[in-house]
Write a protein that holds these residues in place. Sequence first.
Motif, PDB file in Angstrom:
ATOM      1  N   PHE A  60       0.845  -1.188  -0.024  1.00 27.19           N
ATOM      2  CA  PHE A  60       0.068   0.091  -0.038  1.00 27.19           C
ATOM      3  C   PHE A  60       0.822   1.291   0.032  1.00 27.19           C
ATOM      4  CE2 PHE A  60      -2.227   3.206   2.529  1.00 27.19           C
ATOM      5  CZ  PHE A  60      -3.231   3.604   1.744  1.00 27.19           C
ATOM      6  N   ALA A  61       1.883   1.148   0.770  1.00 26.18           N
ATOM      7  CA  ALA A  61       2.907   2.402   0.725  1.00 26.18           C
ATOM      8  C   ALA A  61       3.699   2.380  -0.469  1.00 26.18           C
ATOM      9  CB  ALA A  61       3.829   2.319   1.896  1.00 26.18           C
ATOM     10  N   LEU A  62       3.677   1.502  -1.441  1.00 24.58           N
ATOM     11  CA  LEU A  62       4.320   1.764  -2.503  1.00 24.58           C
ATOM     12  C   LEU A  62       3.445   2.181  -3.557  1.00 24.58           C
ATOM     13  CD1 LEU A  62       6.474  -1.490  -2.501  1.00 24.58           C
ATOM     14  CD2 LEU A  62       7.425   0.783  -2.469  1.00 24.58           C
ATOM     15  N   ILE A  63       2.004   1.526  -3.390  1.00 26.35           N
ATOM     16  CA  ILE A  63       1.192   2.063  -4.580  1.00 26.35           C
ATOM     17  C   ILE A  63       0.440   3.365  -4.448  1.00 26.35           C
ATOM     18  CG2 ILE A  63      -0.763   0.749  -3.448  1.00 26.35           C
ATOM     19  CD1 ILE A  63       0.176   0.632  -7.257  1.00 26.35           C
ATOM     20  N   LEU A  64       0.467   3.747  -3.262  1.00 26.38           N
ATOM     21  CA  LEU A  64      -0.265   5.030  -2.950  1.00 26.38           C
ATOM     22  C   LEU A  64       0.471   6.256  -3.522  1.00 26.38           C
ATOM     23  CD1 LEU A  64      -2.576   6.433  -1.717  1.00 26.38           C
ATOM     24  CD2 LEU A  64      -0.871   6.716   0.590  1.00 26.38           C
ATOM     25  N   PRO A  65       1.589   6.353  -3.654  1.00 28.25           N
ATOM     26  CA  PRO A  65       2.298   7.645  -4.641  1.00 28.25           C
ATOM     27  C   PRO A  65       1.892   7.446  -5.939  1.00 28.25           C
ATOM     28  CG  PRO A  65       4.071   6.827  -2.976  1.00 28.25           C
ATOM     29  CD  PRO A  65       2.761   5.860  -2.730  1.00 28.25           C
ATOM     30  N   ILE A  66       1.525   6.175  -6.562  1.00 28.31           N
ATOM     31  CA  ILE A  66       1.469   5.941  -7.844  1.00 28.31           C
ATOM     32  C   ILE A  66      -0.130   6.372  -8.132  1.00 28.31           C
ATOM     33  CG2 ILE A  66       1.210   4.325  -9.615  1.00 28.31           C
ATOM     34  CD1 ILE A  66       3.340   2.576  -8.508  1.00 28.31           C
ATOM     35  N   GLY A  67      -1.045   5.857  -7.289  1.00 29.10           N
ATOM     36  CA  GLY A  67      -2.569   6.455  -7.498  1.00 29.10           C
ATOM     37  C   GLY A  67      -2.571   7.990  -7.084  1.00 29.10           C
ATOM     38  N   LEU A  68      -1.723   8.630  -6.395  1.00 25.23           N
ATOM     39  CA  LEU A  68      -1.695  10.043  -6.329  1.00 25.23           C
ATOM     40  C   LEU A  68      -1.311  10.711  -7.501  1.00 25.23           C
ATOM     41  CD1 LEU A  68      -0.532  10.346  -2.407  1.00 25.23           C
ATOM     42  CD2 LEU A  68      -3.020  10.912  -3.355  1.00 25.23           C
ATOM     43  N   TYR A  69      -0.424  10.190  -8.036  1.00 23.76           N
ATOM     44  CA  TYR A  69       0.392  10.781  -9.262  1.00 23.76           C
ATOM     45  C   TYR A  69      -0.478  10.469 -10.549  1.00 23.76           C
ATOM     46  CZ  TYR A  69       3.961  11.859 -12.931  1.00 23.76           C
ATOM     47  OH  TYR A  69       4.368  12.505 -13.860  1.00 23.76           O
ATOM     48  N   LYS A  70      -0.765   9.290 -10.682  1.00 24.68           N
ATOM     49  CA  LYS A  70      -1.303   8.927 -12.104  1.00 24.68           C
ATOM     50  C   LYS A  70      -2.838   8.908 -12.000  1.00 24.68           C
ATOM     51  CE  LYS A  70       2.262   7.373 -14.593  1.00 24.68           C
ATOM     52  NZ  LYS A  70       2.389   7.676 -15.873  1.00 24.68           N
ATOM     53  N   GLY A  71      -3.677   8.426 -10.825  1.00 24.79           N
ATOM     54  CA  GLY A  71      -5.196   8.204 -11.011  1.00 24.79           C
ATOM     55  C   GLY A  71      -5.753   9.628 -10.921  1.00 24.79           C
ATOM     56  N   ARG A  72      -6.904   9.647 -11.088  1.00 26.32           N
ATOM     57  CA  ARG A  72      -7.953  10.731 -11.219  1.00 26.32           C
ATOM     58  C   ARG A  72      -8.457  11.087  -9.715  1.00 26.32           C
ATOM     59  NH1 ARG A  72     -10.216   7.692 -15.603  1.00 26.32           N
ATOM     60  NH2 ARG A  72     -11.657   7.011 -14.241  1.00 26.32           N
ATOM     61  N   VAL A  73      -9.353  11.908  -9.546  1.00 24.94           N
ATOM     62  CA  VAL A  73      -9.935  12.341  -8.267  1.00 24.94           C
ATOM     63  C   VAL A  73     -10.621  10.988  -7.726  1.00 24.94           C
ATOM     64  CG1 VAL A  73     -11.651  13.801  -6.902  1.00 24.94           C
ATOM     65  CG2 VAL A  73     -10.263  14.487  -8.741  1.00 24.94           C
ATOM     66  N   LEU A  74     -10.431  10.494  -6.488  1.00 24.10           N
ATOM     67  CA  LEU A  74     -10.987   9.374  -5.812  1.00 24.10           C
ATOM     68  C   LEU A  74     -12.395   9.886  -5.466  1.00 24.10           C
ATOM     69  CD1 LEU A  74     -10.969   6.583  -4.556  1.00 24.10           C
ATOM     70  CD2 LEU A  74      -9.674   7.654  -2.477  1.00 24.10           C
ATOM     71  N   ASP A  75     -13.354   9.091  -5.825  1.00 28.89           N
ATOM     72  CA  ASP A  75     -14.940   9.341  -5.674  1.00 28.89           C
ATOM     73  C   ASP A  75     -15.343   8.262  -4.765  1.00 28.89           C
ATOM     74  OD1 ASP A  75     -15.356   7.349  -7.389  1.00 28.89           O
ATOM     75  OD2 ASP A  75     -15.677   8.796  -8.983  1.00 28.89           O
ATOM     76  N   GLY A  76     -16.504   8.468  -4.043  1.00 26.18           N
ATOM     77  CA  GLY A  76     -17.182   7.521  -3.337  1.00 26.18           C
ATOM     78  C   GLY A  76     -17.523   6.157  -3.893  1.00 26.18           C
ATOM     79  N   ALA A  77     -17.908   6.174  -5.226  1.00 25.80           N
ATOM     80  CA  ALA A  77     -18.138   5.045  -5.961  1.00 25.80           C
ATOM     81  C   ALA A  77     -16.910   4.326  -5.940  1.00 25.80           C
ATOM     82  CB  ALA A  77     -18.895   5.317  -7.267  1.00 25.80           C
ATOM     83  N   THR A  78     -15.834   4.926  -6.461  1.00 30.06           N
ATOM     84  CA  THR A  78     -14.634   4.119  -6.541  1.00 30.06           C
ATOM     85  C   THR A  78     -14.168   3.595  -5.441  1.00 30.06           C
ATOM     86  OG1 THR A  78     -14.043   5.525  -8.480  1.00 30.06           O
ATOM     87  CG2 THR A  78     -12.316   4.244  -7.409  1.00 30.06           C
ATOM     88  N   PHE A  79     -14.190   4.178  -4.151  1.00 31.45           N
ATOM     89  CA  PHE A  79     -13.931   3.856  -2.731  1.00 31.45           C
ATOM     90  C   PHE A  79     -14.804   2.511  -2.464  1.00 31.45           C
ATOM     91  CE2 PHE A  79     -13.952   3.806   1.669  1.00 31.45           C
ATOM     92  CZ  PHE A  79     -12.812   3.798   2.160  1.00 31.45           C
ATOM     93  N   LEU A  80     -15.926   2.404  -2.841  1.00 28.85           N
ATOM     94  CA  LEU A  80     -16.684   1.439  -2.322  1.00 28.85           C
ATOM     95  C   LEU A  80     -16.478   0.253  -3.117  1.00 28.85           C
ATOM     96  CD1 LEU A  80     -19.472   0.275  -0.840  1.00 28.85           C
ATOM     97  CD2 LEU A  80     -20.751   1.415  -2.652  1.00 28.85           C
ATOM     98  N   ARG A  81     -16.275   0.491  -4.531  1.00 26.92           N
ATOM     99  CA  ARG A  81     -15.958  -0.649  -5.530  1.00 26.92           C
ATOM    100  C   ARG A  81     -14.548  -1.205  -4.950  1.00 26.92           C
ATOM    101  NH1 ARG A  81     -17.818   2.959 -10.319  1.00 26.92           N
ATOM    102  NH2 ARG A  81     -20.009   2.454 -10.250  1.00 26.92           N
ATOM    103  N   GLY A  82     -13.550  -0.278  -4.770  1.00 27.69           N
ATOM    104  CA  GLY A  82     -12.482  -0.751  -4.287  1.00 27.69           C
ATOM    105  C   GLY A  82     -12.344  -1.702  -3.007  1.00 27.69           C
ATOM    106  N   SER A  83     -13.216  -1.085  -2.114  1.00 29.04           N
ATOM    107  CA  SER A  83     -13.172  -1.887  -0.667  1.00 29.04           C
ATOM    108  C   SER A  83     -13.995  -3.251  -0.841  1.00 29.04           C
ATOM    109  CB  SER A  83     -14.259  -0.753   0.261  1.00 29.04           C
ATOM    110  OG  SER A  83     -13.787   0.374   0.405  1.00 29.04           O
ATOM    111  N   ILE A  84     -14.897  -3.377  -1.908  1.00 30.21           N
ATOM    112  CA  ILE A  84     -15.583  -4.809  -2.113  1.00 30.21           C
ATOM    113  C   ILE A  84     -14.434  -5.712  -2.549  1.00 30.21           C
ATOM    114  CG2 ILE A  84     -16.896  -5.987  -3.525  1.00 30.21           C
ATOM    115  CD1 ILE A  84     -18.964  -3.520  -3.233  1.00 30.21           C
TER     116      ILE A  84
END
Length: 284
Positions: A45-69
Amino acid sequence: MNRYKAAILLLTTTFFWGITFTVVKQSVESVDVFVFLAQRFILAFALILPIGLYKGRVLDGATFLRGSIMGVLLFGAYAFQTVALLYTSASNTGFLTGLNVVIVPILAAFVLRHRVSASVRLAVVLAVIGLLLLCGNGSLQLNSGDVLAAICAVCVSLHLICTGEFVRHSDFYWLTVVQLGVVALLSYAGAISRGKEVMVWYPHLLVPLLVCSLIATVFAFLVQTSMQRYISHTNTALIFCTEPVFAALYARLVLNERLGMYGYAGALCILGGMMISILPAKRS
């Protein structure tokens, strides 16, 4: 990027997934299962988080829910798989986990109302025969590790189905970040509930953790998601069928695990079923 390079990258990923069965089996012999999982996924998680912050779009609620499932299902897969390695061989665990290739179309028939073709039904028959030969020497006597590995295959199958549905509507970078974060959190909670300390330095786990976190988790998940843009689902599934083969070969090399006559016959049946199960995708 052409499909041949994509295939090589996917095959490389599958190779590392295969050898981690032995790596994890050796690791959990000296440390609690959930401590190892927590350390592995906290690092991932510590390794992938900077990649998500740099490459990913804005984190929305639906994406958070889907990722949690996806994270809950992924945690179930890794938890059952890792505990299974305490009670059965790395070879058996690899082949049983590979059953997800057969299970996916069956679950999709119930969840997504997909049709179950004749080839998939044949694949299920071969997989069941292979299961009995591989784990029970032709009998119905499966040990607890084999049962846990089979449950892991179901979790992997559900995770693959959800991933296929969710990635169409959400940013795959954040889906990866959230699900790995959820696995890390649940693994940490599992270790704490068992009275184990997570933030403990184990020098002998440095290499296994780096291999499992950096290569078999962060690298593997990013490669799998991105490379499937260049190669068909059919060819991807066929490449993934080599995972239990790599697992068995590496386990024999390092742990001297031998399948025996029934084991090899069962492994061939399972591999045959795995490959037959993807034929409908090829025709469509």
